[in-house]
Design a protein around this motif. Structure first.
Motif, PDB file in Angstrom:
ATOM      1  N   SER A  95       0.847  -1.181   0.000  1.00  0.00           N
ATOM      2  CA  SER A  95       0.000   0.000   0.000  1.00  0.00           C
ATOM      3  C   SER A  95       0.889   1.239   0.000  1.00  0.00           C
ATOM      4  O   SER A  95       1.802   1.347   0.817  1.00  0.00           O
ATOM      5  N   PHE A  96       0.616   2.164  -0.925  1.00  0.00           N
ATOM      6  CA  PHE A  96       1.370   3.404  -1.005  1.00  0.00           C
ATOM      7  C   PHE A  96       0.452   4.573  -0.680  1.00  0.00           C
ATOM      8  O   PHE A  96      -0.693   4.604  -1.117  1.00  0.00           O
ATOM      9  N   ARG A  97       0.960   5.524   0.063  1.00  0.00           N
ATOM     10  CA  ARG A  97       0.214   6.744   0.372  1.00  0.00           C
ATOM     11  C   ARG A  97       0.580   7.829  -0.624  1.00  0.00           C
ATOM     12  O   ARG A  97       1.695   7.873  -1.127  1.00  0.00           O
ATOM     13  N   ASP A  98      -0.346   8.718  -0.895  1.00  0.00           N
ATOM     14  CA  ASP A  98      -0.125   9.926  -1.698  1.00  0.00           C
ATOM     15  C   ASP A  98       0.518   9.629  -3.051  1.00  0.00           C
ATOM     16  O   ASP A  98       1.622  10.076  -3.339  1.00  0.00           O
ATOM     17  N   LEU A  99      -0.180   8.893  -3.886  1.00  0.00           N
ATOM     18  CA  LEU A  99       0.294   8.604  -5.234  1.00  0.00           C
ATOM     19  C   LEU A  99      -0.035   9.772  -6.152  1.00  0.00           C
ATOM     20  O   LEU A  99      -1.144  10.298  -6.120  1.00  0.00           O
ATOM     21  N   ALA A 100       0.933  10.196  -6.952  1.00  0.00           N
ATOM     22  CA  ALA A 100       0.710  11.243  -7.948  1.00  0.00           C
ATOM     23  C   ALA A 100       1.478  10.876  -9.204  1.00  0.00           C
ATOM     24  O   ALA A 100       2.677  10.633  -9.163  1.00  0.00           O
ATOM     25  N   LEU A 101       0.779  10.810 -10.301  1.00  0.00           N
ATOM     26  CA  LEU A 101       1.363  10.531 -11.608  1.00  0.00           C
ATOM     27  C   LEU A 101       1.330  11.834 -12.386  1.00  0.00           C
ATOM     28  O   LEU A 101       0.256  12.373 -12.642  1.00  0.00           O
ATOM     29  N   LYS A 102       2.521  12.357 -12.741  1.00  0.00           N
ATOM     30  CA  LYS A 102       2.613  13.680 -13.362  1.00  0.00           C
ATOM     31  C   LYS A 102       3.338  13.596 -14.698  1.00  0.00           C
ATOM     32  O   LYS A 102       4.004  12.609 -14.991  1.00  0.00           O
ATOM     33  N   SER A 103       3.216  14.674 -15.465  1.00  0.00           N
ATOM     34  CA  SER A 103       3.960  14.758 -16.719  1.00  0.00           C
ATOM     35  C   SER A 103       5.449  14.824 -16.407  1.00  0.00           C
ATOM     36  O   SER A 103       5.853  15.055 -15.267  1.00  0.00           O
ATOM     37  N   ALA A 104       6.278  14.631 -17.437  1.00  0.00           N
ATOM     38  CA  ALA A 104       7.726  14.565 -17.223  1.00  0.00           C
ATOM     39  C   ALA A 104       8.287  15.825 -16.586  1.00  0.00           C
ATOM     40  O   ALA A 104       9.198  15.773 -15.767  1.00  0.00           O
ATOM     41  N   ASP A 105       7.719  16.984 -16.933  1.00  0.00           N
ATOM     42  CA  ASP A 105       8.220  18.226 -16.346  1.00  0.00           C
ATOM     43  C   ASP A 105       7.562  18.541 -15.008  1.00  0.00           C
ATOM     44  O   ASP A 105       7.929  19.509 -14.348  1.00  0.00           O
ATOM     45  N   GLY A 106       6.578  17.747 -14.597  1.00  0.00           N
ATOM     46  CA  GLY A 106       5.937  17.913 -13.299  1.00  0.00           C
ATOM     47  C   GLY A 106       4.873  18.992 -13.248  1.00  0.00           C
ATOM     48  O   GLY A 106       4.373  19.311 -12.179  1.00  0.00           O
ATOM     49  N   THR A 107       4.494  19.560 -14.398  1.00  0.00           N
ATOM     50  CA  THR A 107       3.518  20.643 -14.399  1.00  0.00           C
ATOM     51  C   THR A 107       2.080  20.143 -14.419  1.00  0.00           C
ATOM     52  O   THR A 107       1.199  20.807 -13.903  1.00  0.00           O
ATOM     53  N   MET A 108       1.823  18.980 -15.019  1.00  0.00           N
ATOM     54  CA  MET A 108       0.455  18.489 -15.152  1.00  0.00           C
ATOM     55  C   MET A 108       0.296  17.171 -14.397  1.00  0.00           C
ATOM     56  O   MET A 108       1.040  16.218 -14.629  1.00  0.00           O
ATOM     57  N   THR A 109      -0.668  17.126 -13.483  1.00  0.00           N
ATOM     58  CA  THR A 109      -0.958  15.900 -12.745  1.00  0.00           C
ATOM     59  C   THR A 109      -1.954  15.076 -13.540  1.00  0.00           C
ATOM     60  O   THR A 109      -3.043  15.547 -13.859  1.00  0.00           O
ATOM     61  N   VAL A 110      -1.583  13.845 -13.858  1.00  0.00           N
ATOM     62  CA  VAL A 110      -2.460  12.957 -14.611  1.00  0.00           C
ATOM     63  C   VAL A 110      -3.467  12.320 -13.669  1.00  0.00           C
ATOM     64  O   VAL A 110      -4.669  12.408 -13.871  1.00  0.00           O
ATOM     65  N   VAL A 111      -2.965  11.681 -12.620  1.00  0.00           N
ATOM     66  CA  VAL A 111      -3.818  11.027 -11.625  1.00  0.00           C
ATOM     67  C   VAL A 111      -3.194  11.238 -10.251  1.00  0.00           C
ATOM     68  O   VAL A 111      -1.979  11.131 -10.094  1.00  0.00           O
ATOM     69  N   ALA A 112      -4.034  11.522  -9.271  1.00  0.00           N
ATOM     70  CA  ALA A 112      -3.584  11.634  -7.883  1.00  0.00           C
ATOM     71  C   ALA A 112      -4.549  10.835  -7.008  1.00  0.00           C
ATOM     72  O   ALA A 112      -5.760  10.879  -7.221  1.00  0.00           O
ATOM     73  N   ALA A 113      -3.999  10.097  -6.073  1.00  0.00           N
ATOM     74  CA  ALA A 113      -4.831   9.301  -5.159  1.00  0.00           C
ATOM     75  C   ALA A 113      -4.192   9.291  -3.781  1.00  0.00           C
ATOM     76  O   ALA A 113      -2.970   9.192  -3.665  1.00  0.00           O
TER      77      ALA A 113
END
Length: 174
Positions: A67-85
Protein backbone atom coordinates in the motif's frame (compact mmCIF):
# COMPACT_ATOMS: atom_id res chain seq x y z
CA UNK A 1 5.46 -45.83 5.59
CA UNK A 2 7.25 -44.01 8.38
CA UNK A 3 10.02 -42.97 5.99
CA UNK A 4 7.50 -41.50 3.53
CA UNK A 5 5.79 -39.49 6.27
CA UNK A 6 9.14 -38.20 7.51
CA UNK A 7 10.10 -37.15 3.96
CA UNK A 8 6.74 -35.40 3.45
CA UNK A 9 7.06 -33.61 6.78
CA UNK A 10 10.59 -32.48 5.89
CA UNK A 11 9.41 -31.24 2.45
CA UNK A 12 6.48 -29.37 4.00
CA UNK A 13 8.75 -27.78 6.60
CA UNK A 14 11.27 -26.76 3.94
CA UNK A 15 8.48 -25.23 1.84
CA UNK A 16 7.11 -23.26 4.80
CA UNK A 17 10.60 -22.04 5.69
CA UNK A 18 11.19 -21.01 2.08
CA UNK A 19 7.85 -19.16 1.97
CA UNK A 20 8.55 -17.40 5.28
CA UNK A 21 11.99 -16.32 4.05
CA UNK A 22 10.45 -14.88 0.86
CA UNK A 23 7.83 -12.91 2.78
CA UNK A 24 10.44 -11.64 5.24
CA UNK A 25 12.79 -10.58 2.41
CA UNK A 26 9.94 -8.79 0.63
CA UNK A 27 8.89 -7.08 3.86
CA UNK A 28 12.49 -5.96 4.46
CA UNK A 29 12.72 -4.55 0.90
CA UNK A 30 9.64 -2.45 1.53
CA UNK A 31 10.74 -1.21 4.95
CA UNK A 32 14.16 -0.18 3.67
CA UNK A 33 12.59 1.56 0.67
CA UNK A 34 14.35 -0.45 -2.03
CA UNK A 35 11.10 -1.51 -3.66
CA UNK A 36 9.80 2.06 -3.70
CA UNK A 37 13.00 3.40 -5.31
CA UNK A 38 13.04 0.55 -7.80
CA UNK A 39 9.41 1.04 -8.83
CA UNK A 40 9.73 4.80 -9.20
CA UNK A 41 12.94 4.49 -11.21
CA UNK A 42 11.63 1.77 -13.52
CA UNK A 43 8.29 3.46 -14.11
CA UNK A 44 9.84 6.86 -14.85
CA UNK A 45 12.48 5.36 -17.15
CA UNK A 46 9.91 3.40 -19.18
CA UNK A 47 7.03 5.85 -19.33
CA UNK A 48 8.62 9.27 -19.37
CA UNK A 49 6.16 10.28 -16.66
CA UNK A 50 7.00 11.32 -13.12
CA UNK A 51 5.73 9.11 -10.29
CA UNK A 52 5.54 10.38 -6.74
CA UNK A 53 4.55 8.00 -3.97
CA UNK A 54 4.63 8.31 -0.22
CA UNK A 55 5.31 5.74 2.46
CA UNK A 56 4.79 2.05 1.73
CA UNK A 57 3.21 -0.58 3.96
CA UNK A 58 2.95 -4.31 3.52
CA UNK A 59 -0.55 -5.75 3.62
CA UNK A 60 -0.60 -9.47 4.19
CA UNK A 61 -3.91 -11.22 3.82
CA UNK A 62 -5.19 -13.68 1.28
CA UNK A 63 -2.75 -12.07 -1.13
CA UNK A 64 0.42 -10.11 -0.49
CA UNK A 65 0.10 -6.41 -1.25
CA UNK A 66 1.91 -3.12 -0.92
CA UNK A 67 0.00 0.00 0.00
CA UNK A 68 1.37 3.40 -1.01
CA UNK A 69 0.21 6.74 0.37
CA UNK A 70 -0.12 9.93 -1.70
CA UNK A 71 0.29 8.60 -5.23
CA UNK A 72 0.71 11.24 -7.95
CA UNK A 73 1.36 10.53 -11.61
CA UNK A 74 2.61 13.68 -13.36
CA UNK A 75 3.96 14.76 -16.72
CA UNK A 76 7.73 14.57 -17.22
CA UNK A 77 8.22 18.23 -16.35
CA UNK A 78 5.94 17.91 -13.30
CA UNK A 79 3.52 20.64 -14.40
CA UNK A 80 0.46 18.49 -15.15
CA UNK A 81 -0.96 15.90 -12.74
CA UNK A 82 -2.46 12.96 -14.61
CA UNK A 83 -3.82 11.03 -11.63
CA UNK A 84 -3.58 11.63 -7.88
CA UNK A 85 -4.83 9.30 -5.16
CA UNK A 86 -4.43 9.34 -1.37
CA UNK A 87 -3.91 5.56 -1.34
CA UNK A 88 -2.94 2.92 -3.89
CA UNK A 89 -2.76 -0.79 -3.17
CA UNK A 90 -0.72 -3.01 -5.48
CA UNK A 91 -1.03 -6.80 -5.23
CA UNK A 92 2.23 -8.67 -5.79
CA UNK A 93 2.76 -12.30 -6.82
CA UNK A 94 5.26 -14.15 -4.62
CA UNK A 95 6.59 -16.93 -6.85
CA UNK A 96 8.07 -14.62 -9.54
CA UNK A 97 10.10 -12.91 -6.78
CA UNK A 98 12.28 -16.03 -6.68
CA UNK A 99 13.02 -15.51 -10.39
CA UNK A 100 14.05 -11.87 -9.69
CA UNK A 101 10.86 -10.56 -11.32
CA UNK A 102 8.12 -8.44 -9.81
CA UNK A 103 4.62 -9.16 -11.08
CA UNK A 104 1.69 -6.91 -10.18
CA UNK A 105 -1.68 -8.39 -10.90
CA UNK A 106 -4.07 -5.99 -9.19
CA UNK A 107 -4.14 -2.26 -8.53
CA UNK A 108 -6.70 -0.65 -6.22
CA UNK A 109 -6.94 3.14 -6.20
CA UNK A 110 -8.76 4.80 -3.33
CA UNK A 111 -10.51 8.08 -4.23
CA UNK A 112 -8.33 8.94 -7.24
CA UNK A 113 -8.70 12.33 -8.87
CA UNK A 114 -7.94 13.09 -12.50
CA UNK A 115 -8.11 16.48 -14.17
CA UNK A 116 -8.43 16.43 -17.95
CA UNK A 117 -8.09 19.70 -19.83
CA UNK A 118 -8.92 20.09 -23.50
CA UNK A 119 -7.01 23.09 -24.84
CA UNK A 120 -8.07 25.70 -27.39
CA UNK A 121 -6.83 23.55 -30.30
CA UNK A 122 -8.95 20.60 -29.13
CA UNK A 123 -6.00 18.51 -27.94
CA UNK A 124 -5.91 16.62 -24.66
CA UNK A 125 -2.27 16.39 -23.48
CA UNK A 126 -3.32 14.02 -20.70
CA UNK A 127 -4.42 11.44 -23.26
CA UNK A 128 -1.08 11.65 -25.08
CA UNK A 129 0.70 10.94 -21.78
CA UNK A 130 -1.40 7.84 -21.10
CA UNK A 131 -0.98 6.50 -24.63
CA UNK A 132 2.79 6.69 -24.21
CA UNK A 133 2.77 4.20 -21.33
CA UNK A 134 4.86 1.11 -22.20
CA UNK A 135 2.49 -1.76 -21.47
CA UNK A 136 3.55 -4.17 -24.22
CA UNK A 137 6.98 -2.93 -25.23
CA UNK A 138 9.52 -5.10 -23.43
CA UNK A 139 9.93 -7.75 -20.78
CA UNK A 140 12.39 -7.30 -17.94
CA UNK A 141 12.43 -7.50 -14.16
CA UNK A 142 9.23 -5.46 -13.87
CA UNK A 143 6.21 -7.23 -15.29
CA UNK A 144 2.61 -6.08 -15.26
CA UNK A 145 -0.06 -8.75 -15.35
CA UNK A 146 -3.02 -6.53 -14.52
CA UNK A 147 -6.03 -8.71 -13.83
CA UNK A 148 -7.89 -6.18 -11.73
CA UNK A 149 -8.05 -2.41 -11.59
CA UNK A 150 -10.43 -1.21 -8.91
CA UNK A 151 -11.31 2.42 -8.33
CA UNK A 152 -13.14 3.31 -5.13
CA UNK A 153 -14.75 6.76 -5.07
CA UNK A 154 -12.98 8.26 -8.06
CA UNK A 155 -13.48 11.69 -9.57
CA UNK A 156 -12.72 13.11 -13.02
CA UNK A 157 -12.82 16.84 -13.71
CA UNK A 158 -13.03 17.54 -17.45
CA UNK A 159 -12.42 21.13 -18.56
CA UNK A 160 -13.13 22.03 -22.19
CA UNK A 161 -11.52 25.26 -23.35
CA UNK A 162 -12.16 24.77 -27.06
CA UNK A 163 -15.06 26.46 -28.80
CA UNK A 164 -16.41 28.51 -25.91
CA UNK A 165 -15.17 31.80 -24.51
CA UNK A 166 -15.27 30.50 -20.96
CA UNK A 167 -14.13 26.98 -20.00
CA UNK A 168 -16.87 24.40 -19.57
CA UNK A 169 -16.33 22.07 -16.62
CA UNK A 170 -17.85 18.62 -16.24
CA UNK A 171 -17.37 16.50 -13.13
CA UNK A 172 -17.73 12.70 -13.05
CA UNK A 173 -17.84 10.88 -9.71
CA UNK A 174 -18.15 7.22 -8.74
Amino acid sequence: MRKILATLAFAAGAFLLFFAAAVFAFYHMIQVGELRRFLVGEFEARSGLKLEIGAAEVEIGRVLGVSFRDLALKSADGTMTVVAAPKALVRVALLPLFQRRIVFYAVHLDRPRAEIVRDERGKIPWLDLLLSLPFHRQQSELSLDLRELRIDGGEILFTDRSGAKEPVETRFQT
